[in-house]
Write an enzyme that holds these catalytic residues in place. Structure first.
Site, mmCIF file in Angstrom:
data_model
loop_
_atom_site.group_PDB
_atom_site.id
_atom_site.type_symbol
_atom_site.label_atom_id
_atom_site.label_comp_id
_atom_site.label_asym_id
_atom_site.label_seq_id
_atom_site.Cartn_x
_atom_site.Cartn_y
_atom_site.Cartn_z
ATOM 1 N N LYS A 124 0.872 -1.181 0.000
ATOM 2 C CA LYS A 124 0.000 0.000 0.000
ATOM 3 C C LYS A 124 0.906 1.227 0.000
ATOM 4 C CE LYS A 124 -4.373 0.935 2.234
ATOM 5 N NZ LYS A 124 -5.222 1.033 1.048
HETATM 6 N N1 PMP Z 1 -7.647 -2.774 -3.004
HETATM 7 C C1 PMP Z 1 -7.148 -1.535 -2.891
HETATM 8 C C2 PMP Z 1 -6.402 -0.961 -4.055
HETATM 9 C C3 PMP Z 1 -7.315 -0.806 -1.721
HETATM 10 O O1 PMP Z 1 -6.824 0.431 -1.601
HETATM 11 C C4 PMP Z 1 -8.051 -1.376 -0.649
HETATM 12 C C5 PMP Z 1 -8.279 -0.604 0.612
HETATM 13 N N2 PMP Z 1 -7.201 -0.738 1.507
HETATM 14 C C6 PMP Z 1 -8.551 -2.672 -0.805
HETATM 15 C C7 PMP Z 1 -8.329 -3.336 -1.992
HETATM 16 C C8 PMP Z 1 -9.291 -3.356 0.297
HETATM 17 O O2 PMP Z 1 -8.396 -3.713 1.324
HETATM 18 P P1 PMP Z 1 -8.831 -3.796 2.841
HETATM 19 O O3 PMP Z 1 -9.965 -4.745 2.928
HETATM 20 O O4 PMP Z 1 -7.635 -4.285 3.552
HETATM 21 O O5 PMP Z 1 -9.230 -2.425 3.261
#
Ligand code: PMP
Length: 307
Positions: free
Chosen positions: A159
C-alpha cells in the site's frame, strides 16, 4: 467527502493539534508519492470503540515498508498503542484510522534514502464509503479503461502512496461516466479490483475472487469475508475472473475497510442478478456487521477494544 477534523493527530511520537500537523513543501513524499499507509476502522460496540483487524493491518503496514525498503522508526506494538491512544484522546465512538509513514524533507533526488522517515496517525469520523444507501441498495459501477499495474512495475501488494494515482484515475473516470466506482482489469485483461476495494463474484452458489497474482491488494476485508463464507459452508475460489463473467453473475460485491461489503447492482449498465443486493451478499453482511459491531461473539478475535 468533506473531512471531519479530529482534535489531535499523532505525529512523530506526539499528539499535536490537527491544524499543527504540517510538513515542509520540500518533503520527498509530496514530489514522488514516497509513503506507505493503512486504512483501518474502529466500530462502535457496547463495550466502546473496537478496532477491526488491528494486528493484520499493522502487519501489512510493515510488509509495505519492507517491500519499499523503508525503515519504520517504531515497533508494531508501538504503532498499535499509538493508534489506540489517538482514538482515545479524540473521543471517537467509531472512526476511520489512517497511519501514514512517509519520507520527509532531505533533498529532491529520486533516491529517497537520505530523507527522514516520519510517521503520523490520523483519525476521523467516516460513514459508508460508497454512499449511505450503497450497503443495502448496491452500486452501479463500470469497468475502467485504466488497468492495474503490471507485475514487475509497481508492487501491487504494497500500500504505497504513489500507486494511488492509478486508483485516482480509475475512480475519476468512473465518476465522469456516472458510476459510483470503477473495476480495473489486470494487465492480462482479467478482473483485478476496484480503485480501493477487492471484488467477489457469485455464480450458482460458488463465490470467486481474483487471486493475488491479479495485481490486487491483499485486502484484509477480503480475507475476513473468505473466512466468513467458509464458516457458512460456501465454496470459495481464488481464481482468475474474465470480465464477461461479471455480467452473468448472480451477485457481485466489493469488500474493503472503507467500502465494508458493498453490493454491486450493475456493471457497465448490465443488471447483475435481480439488480439489488443478493441473498448470499446479505448473509455475509449480517455476519460481517454482527462481528464488527460486537453483536456476534468475536470468534476469530478480530476486535481490539480501545479501552
Ligand atoms: N484494493 C485496494 C487498491 C485498496 O486500496 C483497498 C483498501 N485498503 C482494498 C483493496 C481493500 O483492502 P482492505 O480490505 O484491507 O481495506
Amino acid at each position: 467527502m468533506a473531512m471531519q477534523k479530529a482534535e489531535k493527530i499523532w505525529f512523530d511520537g506526539k499528539l499535536v493539534p490537527w491544524d499543527e500537523a504540517t510538513v515542509h513543501v520540500s518533503a520527498h513524499v509530496l514530489h514522488y508519492g514516497s509513503s506507505i499507509f493503512e486504512g483501518i476502522r474502529a466500530y462502535a460496540t457496547e463495550r466502546g470503540p473496537a478496532v477491526f483487524c488491528l494486528g493484520p493491518h499493522i502487519e501489512r503496514l510493515f510488509n509495505s515498508a519492507k517491500i519499499y525498503r523503508l525503515e519504520i522508526p517504531y515497533t508494531p506494538q508501538e504503532i498499535e498503542q499509538a493508534i489506540l491512544e489517538t482514538i482515545r484522546v479524540n473521543g471517537h465512538k467509531s472512526c476511520y484510522i489512517r497511519p501514514l509513514v512517509f519520507r520527509g524533507a532531505g533533498g529532491l533526488g529520486v533516491n529517497p534514502l537520505d530523507c527522514p522517515v516520519q510517521v503520523l496517525i490520523l483519525t476521523m469520523e467516516w460513514g459508508a464509503y460508497l454512499g449511505p444507501e450503497a450497503i443495502k441498495q448496491g452500486v452501479a459501477v463500470g469497468v475502467s479503461s485504466w488497468r492495474r499495474m503490471a507485475p514487475g512495475t509497481f508492487p501491487a501488494a504494497a500500500k504505497i502512496g504513489g500507486q494511488y494515482i492509478n486508483s485516482q484515475l480509475i475512480n475519476m473516470e468512473a465518476k465522469r461516466h456516472g458510476y459510483v466506482e470503477g473495476i480495473a482489469l489486470d494487465v492480462n485483461g482479467l478482473v483485478s479490483e476496484g480503485s480501493g476495494e477487492n471484488i467477489f463474484v457469485i455464480s450458482k452458489g460458488v463465490i470467486t475472487t481474483p487471486p493475488l497474482a491479479a495485481s490486487i491488494l491483499q485486502g484484509i476485508t477480503r480475507k475476513c469475508v473468505i473466512q466468513l463464507a467458509d464458516d457458512l459452508g460456501y465454496e470459495v475460489r481464488q481464481e482468475a475472473i474474465p470480465r464477461e463473467l461479471l455480467y452473468i453473475a448472480d451477485e457481485v460485491f466489493f469488500t474493503g475497510t472503507a467500502a465494508e461489503i458493498t453490493p454491486i447492482r450493475a456493471v457497465d449498465g448490465v443488471t447483475i442478478g435481480q439488480g439489488r443486493r443478493g441473498p448470499i451478499t446479505k448473509r455475509l453482511q449480517e455476519e460481517f456487521f454482527g462481528l464488527t459491531q460486537g453483536r456476534l461473539p468475536d470468534r476469530h478475535s478480530w476486535l481490539t477494544l480501545v479501552s
